[in-house]
Design a protein around this motif. Structure first.
Motif, mmCIF file in Angstrom:
data_model
loop_
_atom_site.group_PDB
_atom_site.id
_atom_site.type_symbol
_atom_site.label_atom_id
_atom_site.label_comp_id
_atom_site.label_asym_id
_atom_site.label_seq_id
_atom_site.Cartn_x
_atom_site.Cartn_y
_atom_site.Cartn_z
ATOM 1 N N ILE A 17 0.842 -1.197 0.000
ATOM 2 C CA ILE A 17 0.000 0.000 0.000
ATOM 3 C C ILE A 17 0.878 1.248 0.000
ATOM 4 O O ILE A 17 1.768 1.391 0.847
ATOM 5 C CB ILE A 17 -0.942 0.006 1.225
ATOM 6 C CG1 ILE A 17 -1.947 -1.141 1.111
ATOM 7 C CG2 ILE A 17 -1.666 1.347 1.353
ATOM 8 C CD1 ILE A 17 -2.840 -1.297 2.326
ATOM 9 N N ILE A 21 -5.596 4.783 3.167
ATOM 10 C CA ILE A 21 -6.945 4.266 2.921
ATOM 11 C C ILE A 21 -7.841 4.630 4.106
ATOM 12 O O ILE A 21 -7.403 4.646 5.254
ATOM 13 C CB ILE A 21 -6.933 2.734 2.785
ATOM 14 C CG1 ILE A 21 -6.007 2.291 1.656
ATOM 15 C CG2 ILE A 21 -8.329 2.179 2.560
ATOM 16 C CD1 ILE A 21 -5.765 0.793 1.660
ATOM 17 N N LYS A 50 -1.283 3.444 7.523
ATOM 18 C CA LYS A 50 -1.806 3.406 6.157
ATOM 19 C C LYS A 50 -3.323 3.272 6.091
ATOM 20 O O LYS A 50 -3.936 3.654 5.097
ATOM 21 C CB LYS A 50 -1.179 2.235 5.398
ATOM 22 C CG LYS A 50 0.336 2.325 5.253
ATOM 23 C CD LYS A 50 0.885 1.128 4.499
ATOM 24 C CE LYS A 50 2.394 1.235 4.301
ATOM 25 N NZ LYS A 50 2.935 0.072 3.537
ATOM 26 N N ARG A 69 -9.722 5.691 -1.045
ATOM 27 C CA ARG A 69 -8.449 6.366 -0.826
ATOM 28 C C ARG A 69 -8.723 7.635 -0.033
ATOM 29 O O ARG A 69 -9.706 8.329 -0.267
ATOM 30 C CB ARG A 69 -7.797 6.687 -2.169
ATOM 31 C CG ARG A 69 -6.329 7.050 -2.107
ATOM 32 C CD ARG A 69 -5.730 7.014 -3.511
ATOM 33 N NE ARG A 69 -5.765 5.664 -4.063
ATOM 34 C CZ ARG A 69 -5.806 5.400 -5.361
ATOM 35 N NH1 ARG A 69 -5.828 6.370 -6.258
ATOM 36 N NH2 ARG A 69 -5.820 4.138 -5.777
ATOM 37 N N GLY A 98 -5.322 1.408 -2.063
ATOM 38 C CA GLY A 98 -4.041 1.865 -1.539
ATOM 39 C C GLY A 98 -2.978 2.082 -2.591
ATOM 40 O O GLY A 98 -1.802 2.264 -2.254
#
Length: 523
Positions: A17, A21, A50, A69, A98
């Motif tokens: 990724i 996200i 992430k 996203r 991602g």
């Protein structure tokens, strides 16, 4: 919800990724919402830098969650707790959102991004359906790539009221902008062809420019895949054209008799077939329907394979490995109530009949296995067999007879599947000994009475048996020189995966033998 081994695997995947996200959940007071909160919280905790989980979503369908996203509004949503067969769909959606690139050709990505119009897709699926993930993943990909496309994957078990209101009796069932779009397995090119009306003409023009092949395989099941591999290994120009890669194996849940592979699932086996073919220099033309085979005008000339989109492919030899499909019982009501109570895949559609009454037509291995599986889900199973005894293996018959919610009728001829105009409500059969007519009240009928060869396009071209199978000899020769048959579409006895692969290899070797003994056409 996720055990340590799965978390470890996800941690490795999440290394791919590259863009943050957000998981945005819309919850209610149902236990399923608590499960969804736990699942999303665990996923976010694996890669907190992430992935962020929020629980302030405002979607009307609850529980559900969006994958997007950060800072964007991607149209990928699950109204489901995507475990089971859909866990891969969840993982792919996370990776795509991602920034991890999908394994799709660049021209397909461009086609999706160029689609104009607003499309809202709803896919009703079950977590035990092995056909559903292909549809879910295709539509998720489209929603990720094009902001005017939205998609929600809905677990019918969580939203039973919607299933009842829309009278959905088979999955996957896809709605587009509130109207029925498709029912059953579909792959990305098929979906695109339905909404991008110019795609077929563009595809035909592209295919028709291909140079002639030495070997062209029609069909991409076990026989077709084996034929393509064996031909390509000879260093000759090889192509494979088919509606879908994997053939019948895509509709098979468990495979436990392919020697050296103790246990696998049909879709995994199909994916392995395609991966093996792609190791070699094979021109793969998937999602293409063949309408006609025109044999070469003279010995050593080119045969022509005509596709439904208008394209024509030429080849010095052709191997037909188009397999077979489920046989219809051909009684009143069957066609009218397909996907409205008439089904052919107990693994896919069985969960939709939880607590209901169903019938299975067919007393061979497939029918008895289906009845056993369904008995663990539905309220009652009635098995109807035309012959005077069940034809399945003794161990299966004994297991079936031990189940308390199963009733068996032999010497029983199905005469009609009845309904109320919207869905199935019964099955009629005649006792072949007494002649007495019977009616069974139920909500679903699963047809399991064998296979029909996919050979209609060959009538008048090749010699076919009275059952529609291509007549072949020990070396897979058909009645036309330079044309070979392999697998379940032929007269070869015992329709088994391992036999089909052997026949595909044999057909390729016979085709190669023909090529080296026959002068090539003059340029």
């Amino acid at each position: 919800m996720l055990d340590d081994s799965i978390k470890t695997q996800l941690q490795a995947y999440f290394e791919r990724i590259t863009q943050p996200i957000e998981l945005i959940a819309s919850l209610d007071d149902r236990p399923a919402s608590a499960e969804m909160r736990d699942l999303l919280s665990e996923i976010a905790a694996i890669a907190p830098a992430k992935i962020t989980a929020r629980f302030d979503g405002q979607d009307a369908r609850r529980p559900s969650f969006q994958i997007t996203r950060a800072g964007a509004d991607m149209g990928m949503r699950f109204a489901a707790i995507p475990m089971g067969h859909e866990f891969t769909s969840l993982l792919l959606a996370l990776l795509w959102a991602g920034g991890h690139p999908p394994k799709v050709e660049a021209d397909v990505i461009e086609q999706i991004q160029a689609i104009e119009g607003d499309f809202v897709f709803e896919t009703y699926m079950s977590l035990t359906c092995h056909n559903c993930p292909d549809v879910v993943q295709a539509l998720n990909l489209m929603a990720m790539l094009n902001p005017r496309i939205r998609h929600v994957a809905i677990d019918g078990g969580l939203f039973q009221q919607e299933i009842e209101e829309r009278q959905i009796m088979g999955v996957p069932a896809v709605y587009l902008n509130g109207q029925m779009f498709s029912s059953g397995r579909m792959e990305l090119p098929e979906i695109l062809a339905k909404i991008d009306t110019g795609a077929a003409a563009r595809d035909a023009a592209k295919l028709s420019t291909k140079a002639p092949f030495d070997v062209l395989v029609v069909g991409a099941g076990p026989a077709g895949a084996a034929a393509a591999i064996y031909a390509a290994r000879k260093g000759i120009r090889t192509g494979i054209v088919a509606e879908r890669f994997g053939g019948q194996t895509l509709d098979t849940l468990g495979i436990e008799n392919f020697i050296s592979v103790p246990e696998t699932e049909g879709p995994k086996f199909a994916a392995a077939l395609e991966a093996h073919v792609r190791v070699y220099d094979v021109d793969i033309m998937a999602n293409q329907k063949v309408d006609q085979l025109v044999p070469a005008a003279q010995p050593g000339g080119y045969a022509t394979v005509k596709l439904s989109n208008g394209a024509e492919l030429k080849s010095r030899t052709v191997i037909v490995a188009t397999g077979a499909r489920w046989r219809n019982v051909n009684v009143p009501g069957e066609q009218a109530y397909k996907t409205k109570g008439v089904a052919y895949c107990p693994h896919c559609d069985g969960p939709l009949f939880k607590g209901k009454r169903v019938a299975v037509i067919g007393g061979g291995n497939s029918g008895v296995e289906a009845a056993i599986d369904l008995a663990g889900v539905v309220a009652h199973v009635t098995l109807v067999e035309f012959a005077d005894q069940l034809k399945a293996d003794a161990v299966l018959v004994n297991k079936l007879k031990s189940l308390p919610n199963v009733e068996i009728h032999v010497s029983a001829q199905t005469t009609e599947i009845t309904g109320d105009g919207q869905k199935v409500n019964g099955l009629k059969y005649k006792d072949r000994v007494s002649g007495e007519e019977h009616t069974v009240a139920l909500e679903g009928v699963f047809v399991q009475i064998g296979l029909v060869p996919n050979s209609e396009f060959l009538k008048g071209t090749l010699e076919l048996s009275k059952f529609g199978e291509i007549v072949v000899d020990a070396k897979c020769h058909t009645s036309v020189p330079g044309v070979y048959g392999a697998g379940d579409v032929t007269t070869v006895p015992y329709k088994q995966i391992i036999i089909a692969t052997g026949e595909g290899a044999k057909a390729a070797l016979s085709a190669f033998d023909h090529l080296i003994r026959t002068p090539a056409p003059q340029a």
